[in-house]
Write an enzyme that holds these catalytic residues in place. Structure first.
Site, mmCIF file in Angstrom:
data_model
loop_
_atom_site.group_PDB
_atom_site.id
_atom_site.type_symbol
_atom_site.label_atom_id
_atom_site.label_comp_id
_atom_site.label_asym_id
_atom_site.label_seq_id
_atom_site.Cartn_x
_atom_site.Cartn_y
_atom_site.Cartn_z
ATOM 1 N N SER A 119 1.015 6.062 -6.970
ATOM 2 C CA SER A 119 0.547 4.710 -7.220
ATOM 3 C C SER A 119 0.303 4.474 -8.705
ATOM 4 C CB SER A 119 -0.721 4.442 -6.419
ATOM 5 O OG SER A 119 -1.554 5.555 -6.440
ATOM 6 N N HIS A 140 6.687 2.820 -4.178
ATOM 7 C CA HIS A 140 5.257 2.657 -3.947
ATOM 8 C C HIS A 140 4.992 1.715 -2.772
ATOM 9 C CE1 HIS A 140 1.132 1.195 -5.570
ATOM 10 N NE2 HIS A 140 0.985 2.161 -4.705
ATOM 11 N N GLU A 152 6.934 -1.395 -4.133
ATOM 12 C CA GLU A 152 7.147 -1.527 -5.572
ATOM 13 C C GLU A 152 8.070 -0.378 -5.987
ATOM 14 O OE1 GLU A 152 3.432 -0.778 -7.668
ATOM 15 O OE2 GLU A 152 3.926 -2.283 -9.157
ATOM 16 N N ASN A 190 -1.144 -1.636 -9.414
ATOM 17 C CA ASN A 190 -2.444 -1.043 -9.749
ATOM 18 C C ASN A 190 -2.901 -1.317 -11.171
ATOM 19 O OD1 ASN A 190 -3.360 -0.016 -7.292
ATOM 20 N ND2 ASN A 190 -1.779 1.566 -7.399
#
Ligand code: CAA
Length: 285
Positions: A119, A140, A152, A190
């Site tokens: 992540s 991801h 992602e 993130n």
């Protein structure tokens, strides 16, 4: 390159969800983890999730049974030997991810693609610990994997167009929409989500509001499904802290400093839902 068999390393929160959506898309799937107990927990989570989808009428019982039958479970990585795409979904720990990529390099067939569900960690650095950096990608997934639409994608420095196309096609076959992020700490999701969660922890630390006031303000005030502290418990406070450390260390800006309260909770073993206590307490499952 056509992908038929998908391997998943790690049967935890993310790994079992990835295995479920891959099997739902018709792939034959292998899942590995270090212990039989971890595999058993993974299978029971898949069964629980499928039970909810059957109850809702999204899938029927026979489809769910066939789906589970397409997943093979094992305690060693060589179970992925004939995989076309092997997705690592282990804990967010740099040394562990490097070790898994070194190990996978020795057991998976030539030509197979290796993906990491990291992540926030550098995909380029993880790829450099494999024997095929041109066939390594970041993939991801979001939690809960069966419900969340996004994957992602992250290309490392050496990733080829052929690898990117094959992974994108596989993600889409799993019913997901993909986005592409540069390989910069935290990627897109993130880089934006974790400072928000970290700021909510800091707001609690500074006594700006109670945990309920903070969550309700953001939930009702910005129309998100969960307030940030509830979401942090859902993701796991150890994972949130690990991602903040990657942002802080990798980007070097003090604005990514983990909240001392988040750190304290993790030190106390208050990791969120999975440990029964985080910002909130949870009844044992
Ligand atoms: N499998 C199948 N169905 C599931 C499920 C699962 N794992 N989890 C929940 N459901 C179903 C429930 O059965 C329920 O179905 P009905 O509507 O038919 O009752 C439905 O989903 C809604 O569940 P709940 O009523 O329990 O709770 P909810 O309405 O709050 O929805 C949620 C749950 C979908 C998780 C929602 O709260 C949500 O979207 N939360 C935000 C999740 C999020 O932001 N995820 C990203 C985290 S960040 C990340 O993953 C990446 C990272 O790197 C950290």
């Amino acid at each position: 390159m056509s992908i038929v068999r998908i391997g998943v390393v790690g049967a935890g929160q993310m790994g079992n969800g990835i295995a479920q959506v891959a099997a739902a898309a018709g792939y034959s799937v292998t899942v590995s983890d270090v212990s039989q107990a971890a595999l058993d927990r993974g299978l029971s989570t898949v069964n629980g999730s499928l039970g909810r989808l059957v109850k809702k009428g999204t899938i029927d019982e026979a489809t769910a049974t066939a789906l589970v039958g397409r997943i093979r479970w094992g305690t060693t990585a060589d179970i992925h030997g004939d995989g076309d795409l092997v997705i690592e979904a282990a804990t967010e720990n740099v040394a562990l991810k490097y070790k898994i990529f070194e190990e996978l390099s020795n057991v998976v067939q030539e030509g197979a693609i290796l993906a990491t569900n990291t992540s926030s960690i550098s995909v380029t650095a993880i790829a450099a610990h494999s024997n095929r950096p041109e066939r390594v990608m970041g993939m991801h997934f979001m939690n809960p994997v069966p419900l969340m639409q996004l994957v992602e994608l992250i290309r490392g420095m050496a990733t080829t167009d052929e690898t990117y196309d094959a992974v994108k096609t596989a993600a889409e076959k799993m019913g997901k929409t993909t986005t592409l992020s540069r390989d910069i700490p935290g990627f897109i999701a993130n880089r934006i989500l974790m400072p928000y969660i970290n700021e909510a922890a800091q707001a609690l630390y500074e006594g700006i509001g109670t945990r309920e006031d903070i969550d309700t303000t953001m939930k009702l005030g910005t129309n998100v499904p969960m307030g940030p502290l509830t979401l942090a418990d859902f993701i796991g406070l150890d994972t949130c802290l690990a991602i903040m450390e990657v942002l802080h260390g990798g980007l070097g800006d003090s604005k990514y400093r983990p909240s001392p309260l988040l750190r304290k909770y993790v030190e106390a073993g208050w990791l969120g839902r999975k440990s029964g206590r985080g910002f909130y307490t949870y009844a044992a499952k």
